[in-house]
Scaffold this motif. Structure first.
Motif, PDB file in Angstrom:
ATOM      1  N   VAL A  47       2.881  -1.572   7.562  1.00 43.43           N
ATOM      2  CA  VAL A  47       2.609  -1.504   6.119  1.00 43.43           C
ATOM      3  C   VAL A  47       1.611  -2.575   5.717  1.00 43.43           C
ATOM      4  CG1 VAL A  47       3.632  -1.714   3.833  1.00 43.43           C
ATOM      5  CG2 VAL A  47       4.869  -0.536   5.629  1.00 43.43           C
ATOM      6  N   LEU A  50      -1.820  -2.054   6.843  1.00 42.36           N
ATOM      7  CA  LEU A  50      -2.538  -0.940   6.232  1.00 42.36           C
ATOM      8  C   LEU A  50      -3.004  -1.235   4.819  1.00 42.36           C
ATOM      9  CD1 LEU A  50      -0.261   1.985   7.390  1.00 42.36           C
ATOM     10  CD2 LEU A  50      -2.589   1.573   8.105  1.00 42.36           C
ATOM     11  N   ILE A  51      -2.334  -2.211   4.214  1.00 36.93           N
ATOM     12  CA  ILE A  51      -2.604  -2.424   2.787  1.00 36.93           C
ATOM     13  C   ILE A  51      -3.982  -3.038   2.537  1.00 36.93           C
ATOM     14  CG2 ILE A  51      -1.875  -3.781   0.779  1.00 36.93           C
ATOM     15  CD1 ILE A  51       0.998  -3.377   1.903  1.00 36.93           C
ATOM     16  N   SER A  52      -4.763  -2.327   1.814  1.00 41.51           N
ATOM     17  CA  SER A  52      -6.040  -2.886   1.360  1.00 41.51           C
ATOM     18  C   SER A  52      -6.599  -1.954   0.308  1.00 41.51           C
ATOM     19  CB  SER A  52      -7.022  -3.014   2.519  1.00 41.51           C
ATOM     20  OG  SER A  52      -7.422  -1.749   2.926  1.00 41.51           O
ATOM     21  N   ASN A  54      -9.129   0.413  -1.488  1.00 40.62           N
ATOM     22  CA  ASN A  54     -10.206   1.247  -0.969  1.00 40.62           C
ATOM     23  C   ASN A  54     -10.616   2.225  -2.059  1.00 40.62           C
ATOM     24  OD1 ASN A  54     -11.984   2.539   0.659  1.00 40.62           O
ATOM     25  ND2 ASN A  54     -10.456   3.754   1.736  1.00 40.62           N
ATOM     26  N   ARG A 227      -5.521  17.942  -5.886  1.00 41.55           N
ATOM     27  CA  ARG A 227      -6.745  17.418  -6.492  1.00 41.55           C
ATOM     28  C   ARG A 227      -7.832  18.495  -6.588  1.00 41.55           C
ATOM     29  NH1 ARG A 227      -6.463  15.322  -1.294  1.00 41.55           N
ATOM     30  NH2 ARG A 227      -8.194  15.923   0.043  1.00 41.55           N
ATOM     31  N   GLN A 250      -6.630  14.858 -10.746  1.00 44.09           N
ATOM     32  CA  GLN A 250      -5.364  14.896 -10.007  1.00 44.09           C
ATOM     33  C   GLN A 250      -4.238  15.337 -10.921  1.00 44.09           C
ATOM     34  OE1 GLN A 250      -5.973  10.791  -8.030  1.00 44.09           O
ATOM     35  NE2 GLN A 250      -4.198  11.695  -7.030  1.00 44.09           N
ATOM     36  N   ALA A 260       1.997   5.273 -14.411  1.00 37.04           N
ATOM     37  CA  ALA A 260       2.110   4.275 -13.334  1.00 37.04           C
ATOM     38  C   ALA A 260       0.839   4.271 -12.493  1.00 37.04           C
ATOM     39  CB  ALA A 260       3.328   4.570 -12.467  1.00 37.04           C
ATOM     40  N   ASN A 261       0.270   5.441 -12.277  1.00 37.37           N
ATOM     41  CA  ASN A 261      -0.977   5.542 -11.517  1.00 37.37           C
ATOM     42  C   ASN A 261      -2.130   4.858 -12.246  1.00 37.37           C
ATOM     43  OD1 ASN A 261      -1.263   7.422  -8.939  1.00 37.37           O
ATOM     44  ND2 ASN A 261       0.499   8.080 -10.123  1.00 37.37           N
ATOM     45  N   ARG A 263      -1.762   2.398 -14.418  1.00 35.30           N
ATOM     46  CA  ARG A 263      -1.477   0.956 -14.384  1.00 35.30           C
ATOM     47  C   ARG A 263      -1.753   0.366 -13.005  1.00 35.30           C
ATOM     48  NH1 ARG A 263       3.683   1.422 -18.249  1.00 35.30           N
ATOM     49  NH2 ARG A 263       2.751   0.557 -20.126  1.00 35.30           N
ATOM     50  N   ALA A 264      -1.504   1.173 -11.971  1.00 30.76           N
ATOM     51  CA  ALA A 264      -1.718   0.680 -10.609  1.00 30.76           C
ATOM     52  C   ALA A 264      -3.199   0.731 -10.223  1.00 30.76           C
ATOM     53  CB  ALA A 264      -0.893   1.497  -9.634  1.00 30.76           C
ATOM     54  N   GLN A 266      -4.904   3.480  -9.731  1.00 29.96           N
ATOM     55  CA  GLN A 266      -5.216   4.675  -8.940  1.00 29.96           C
ATOM     56  C   GLN A 266      -5.986   5.704  -9.757  1.00 29.96           C
ATOM     57  OE1 GLN A 266      -4.067   5.046  -5.610  1.00 29.96           O
ATOM     58  NE2 GLN A 266      -3.690   2.888  -5.950  1.00 29.96           N
TER      59      GLN A 266
END
Lengths: 536, 313
Positions: A47, A50-52, A54, A227, A250, A260-261, A263-264, A266
């Motif tokens: 985990v 993988l986190i970065s 992008n 999407r 999406q 939430a998306n 705010r995050a 995304q």
């Protein structure tokens, strides 16, 4: 499967237990726990590794409340699909913030003196996404396709259009059977969208899965329910207004997850934000909120003649009972409680700020005493009826508030929660007494009333039919002058709102939230996101 | 074994046929005219008539079944009238997503559930046992959608470590794919792990109490051999069954989890298709997942033969 289940049950009955000796137990637990730790550590590493972040800088990511249906303007039927079309397919005309008609693929228009021929001058230098030229022949092809393609949802919108004549390369004549004032507005929506004739002819049965239009972005990919990806069209006629390379739409059904998306990070933009999230969002510095009064309405449709049920119930039978029902409602209270104030009270098919709002029939104030008096006069001091309500939480809230308010006047309302598809079917068959229904609305008021009040029209769920109203509705269609049309709508309002086949409650707000860095957003009442001018 | 396998295989054919009839008939019980619903907000009569004709709604039920089943036999599941895509294509698109989610969830469930069950049984009444039981109770009683939303709020909104939702194909970007799948797979796997843990514990306790285990210990065998080779091998049978059933359920789509994390798998597809009365999609996907379920059960039965020598005789 049954055999397996039986085996399962038979082998899972716990027997008497004899625990292991303590030292063995300890060593065992330690070794199992050690292996679990190794696995957990490996997963954690995976985990963390993988986190970065992008994120593509030139991509606009829009969160939709639903998955659009087919992306063919001729066949498309959903509101949410129109949001995607706003980036994909240009139309002959568009509307502006004040519902004025503005040019898009057509640069000018002229009505004939008898209002039966509309001549359009087309924009030169426009090409479709497959490189084909946009011209008068393409307009003729598209309008004929809208009228003749099996399953076309545009046919009804273009009914008075009898033929299309190509005058020259960039001029086309639309010939009507009778004057039809909503035509220009109709051409600002899907009926005015132009697709590439070559592509449409090449794949007549699957064009909607790979549409080819002439808008600012071309279709790139679609994964159903995941999407829709559009890519910038390099030869767009107004390319200076386009500042993104890609748009990803999406569909995320749950409003909490959609938010939430955002705010995050995304998503850059979400539509149809839940009204109870608005105050929190306004307090956050990272986002902007836009609120636009819809073209449609939230109303209670009453069965006044659709079936025998109408005569069996005082609400359907007696206009005085319907008036009492309307007077029992505090619309502002409903908007405040059900929509956190995000709506405009209204008593007509258009909002009070519309040019076509009939000022002779203003929003009535709540008057319980008068409502009770009317019920007494009608001989039914405690009428009872069932309110069919879709299962969405918003609709349920409205129904419960209406139930409580009307009770004070003596009404006994039973709420019947019904799945939307089923409720439409029951409404169509006239198997309801009252039905809480909203309509997404059209830019021309004709789209909000003709199909609802003209005799035997498909959306005439109340079963309302009056020759004098039909005559007025037809007259409103044949009059181009705004002032004259307004007068006709006042006459229609005076007649229809006295009968109250629909008790209009309020006009919702389209609520959008978006990244503060996003600029150039236009708030057009149809609730569609114009991508021209949007910049990050 | 071959005879048994052939017998079980032969039973699959009438089962699948029965499933097709059930899918078709049950769908007819859904209220509402599908043509009216698919026609959308405008209810254009021309559109309704066209859709009705396209869906053969004016024909008797057996004829409609005949149209569908003859298409299925030819590998044609029909087209989605809502989005104008062949159902076969939709299944092809969703299958890898659902398979990946199911496999990851199952992996997480097995990695947590079986060791926890063994520890709990071996160390019965110890702190580890109580801890494992508390975990199982938590896993069983936590609603997926609630856990999902909380995880999104923590890992995506607050910490910004993981994408809040959405799906990226592994062929497109493996890293992004795994990042997008970790949370939904954990949410699903967590609940199954709890079930597996309970069943492993129960089965292990039963086996650990048998004479042959006692004999093995008396012979002086090492405890890890007793537990892993002798006890677990016998206790694992119900776990295989349960695993196959749970995996089958996962393949038919995890509706709520897919909805919360916007994972475009079978669950989301079926739910949307039911609400939109997109019959071809409902029929095609349910038939496909039912067949997978039947095949998995068949495989579970076959696995008994490999694990339990007594059945081979």
């Amino acid at each position: 499967m049954f055999i397996l289940s039986r085996r399962l049950v038979a082998t899972t009955i716990a027997p008497p237990i004899s625990p292991l000796p303590a030292p063995l137990r300890a060593s065992w637990v330690a070794s199992i726990m050690a292996s679990m730790n190794v696995i957990a550590a490996a997963l954690l590493l995976l985990v963390v590794g993988l986190i970065s972040a992008n994120v593509g800088a030139q991509t606009l990511r829009i969160g939709l409340a639903e998955d659009p249906d087919v992306l063919d303007p001729t066949l498309a039927r959903s509101f949410v699909g129109r949001i995607v079309f706003a980036g994909l397919c240009d139309k002959l005309f568009d509307i502006d913030e004040k519902l004025g008609i503005v040019p898009q693929l057509a640069i000018s228009y002229q009505w004939s003196t008898d209002n039966k021929i509309l001549t359009l001058k087309l924009r030169p230098g426009v090409t479709f996404h497959d490189g084909e030229k946009f011209n008068a022949a393409a307009v003729k092809f598209n309008l004929e396709r809208h009228k003749n393609l099996p399953g076309s949802s545009r046919r009804g919108e273009l009914l008075p259009l009898t033929s299309i004549e190509v005058v020259d390369e960039m001029t086309v004549k639309l010939i009507l059977s009778a004057p039809f004032s909503p035509l220009l507005t109709v051409l600002t929506d899907r009926a005015g969208m132009m697709v590439s004739p070559k592509a449409a002819q090449a794949s007549p049965n699957s064009f909607g899965s790979k549409p080819v239009c002439s808008g600012p972005f071309k279709f790139a990919d679609r994964v159903a329910q995941d999407r829709i990806v559009l890519e910038r069209y390099a030869n767009y006629w107004d390319k200076s207004a386009i500042h993104f390379d890609k748009i990803i739409y999406q569909p995320i059904v749950d409003s909490t997850v959609r938010l939430a998306n955002l705010r995050a990070g995304q998503l850059d933009f979400i539509e149809r934000v839940a009204s109870n999230d608005i105050s929190g969002l306004k307090a956050e510095k990272k986002f902007n909120v836009a609120s636009i009064t819809e073209l449609g309405y939230q109303g209670i449709t009453i069965n006044t003649g659709k079936s025998d049920i109408a005569q069996k119930n005082p609400l359907g039978r007696d206009a005085r009972v319907r008036e009492a029902f309307e007077l029992s409602l505090d619309r502002a209270g409903i908007v405040q409680v059900a929509a956190d104030g995000e709506g405009e009270v209204g008593n007509q098919w258009v909002a009070p700020n519309s040019t076509y709002y009939a000022k002779n029939v203003p929003v009535p104030k709540r008057d319980i005493a008068r409502a009770k008096a009317l019920l007494k006069e009608a001989g039914v001091p405690n009428p009872s009826f069932t309110l069919m309500t879709p299962t969405t939480s918003d609709a349920q809230k409205v129904a419960q508030i209406v139930q409580a308010m009307a009770k004070e006047a003596g009404f006994d309302i039973k709420i019947q929660s019904t799945e939307f598809a089923t409720s439409l079917n029951l409404a169509d068959k006239g198997q309801f007494e009252a039905y809480l229904l909203n309509w997404s609305g059209r830019a021309d008021p004709d789209g909000n009333i003709f199909n609802f009040y003209a005799c035997k029209q498909p959306l005439n769920y109340p079963g309302y039919c009056k020759p004098e109203v039909d005559a007025l509705l037809n007259k409103s269609r044949s009059t181009l002058d705004v002032a004259q049309r307004s007068k006709i709508f006042e006459q229609i309002a005076a007649e229809v709102l006295k009968d109250r086949p629909v008790v209009y409650v309020y006009h919702r707000h389209w609520l959008w939230a978006y990244n503060k860095k996003l600029t150039g957003l236009r708030t057009i009442p149809d609730g569609l996101i114009r991508v021209q001018g949007l910049k990050m | 074994m071959l005879t048994y396998f052939l017998k079980r295989l032969a039973a699959v054919i009438p089962t699948v046929f029965f499933v097709t009839v059930m899918i078709f008939c049950l769908q007819q019980l859904l209220p509402g005219d599908p043509a009216v619903i698919l026609a959308g907000e405008d209810q254009d009569q021309n559109t309704v008539a066209y859709l009705r004709q396209k869906m053969h709604l004016d024909e008797p039920l057996p004829v409609r079944y005949g149209y569908w089943i003859s298409g299925v036999m030819r590998g044609d599941f029909g087209d989605s009238l809502r989005i104008q895509q062949p159902v076969r294509q939709l299944i092809q698109d969703k299958l890898p997503v659902t398979l990946e989610l199911a496999a990851l969830a199952m992996m997480i469930a097995l990695l947590i559930g079986i060791p926890a069950g063994i520890v709990s049984a071996v160390a019965k009444d110890s702190a580890w046992d109580y801890l494992a039981n508390i975990f199982a109770l938590w896993g069983l009683s936590t609603p997926n959608f609630w856990l999902g939303i909380l995880m999104i709020l923590l890992f995506s909104v607050s910490l910004g470590w993981l994408p809040a939702s959405g799906y990226v194909s592994p062929s497109e970007d493996l890293k992004a794919n795994l990042l997008s799948m970790i949370m939904p797979a954990f949410v699903l796997g967590n609940a199954i792990a709890a079930v597996l843990m309970r069943h492993t514990r129960s089965a292990m306790l039963q086996v650990l109490n048998t004479d042959y285990v006692r004999t093995a210990r008396a012979k002086g065998l090492k405890e890890n051999k007793v537990v892993l080779k002798h006890a677990l091998r016998n206790a694992i049978m119900p776990i295989i069954t349960l695993g196959a059933l749970e995996f089958g359920t996962l393949l038919s789509g995890a509706v709520l989890t897919e909805q919360v994390f916007s994972i475009p798998g079978f669950g989301k597809l079926i739910v949307d298709a039911v609400f939109n009365r997109d019959y071809a999609v409902v029929q095609g996907v349910v038939l496909f997942t039912s067949t997978i379920y039947i095949v998995l059960n068949l495989l579970a039965d076959m696995a008994y033969f490999l694990v339990n020598p007594r059945l081979r005789g």
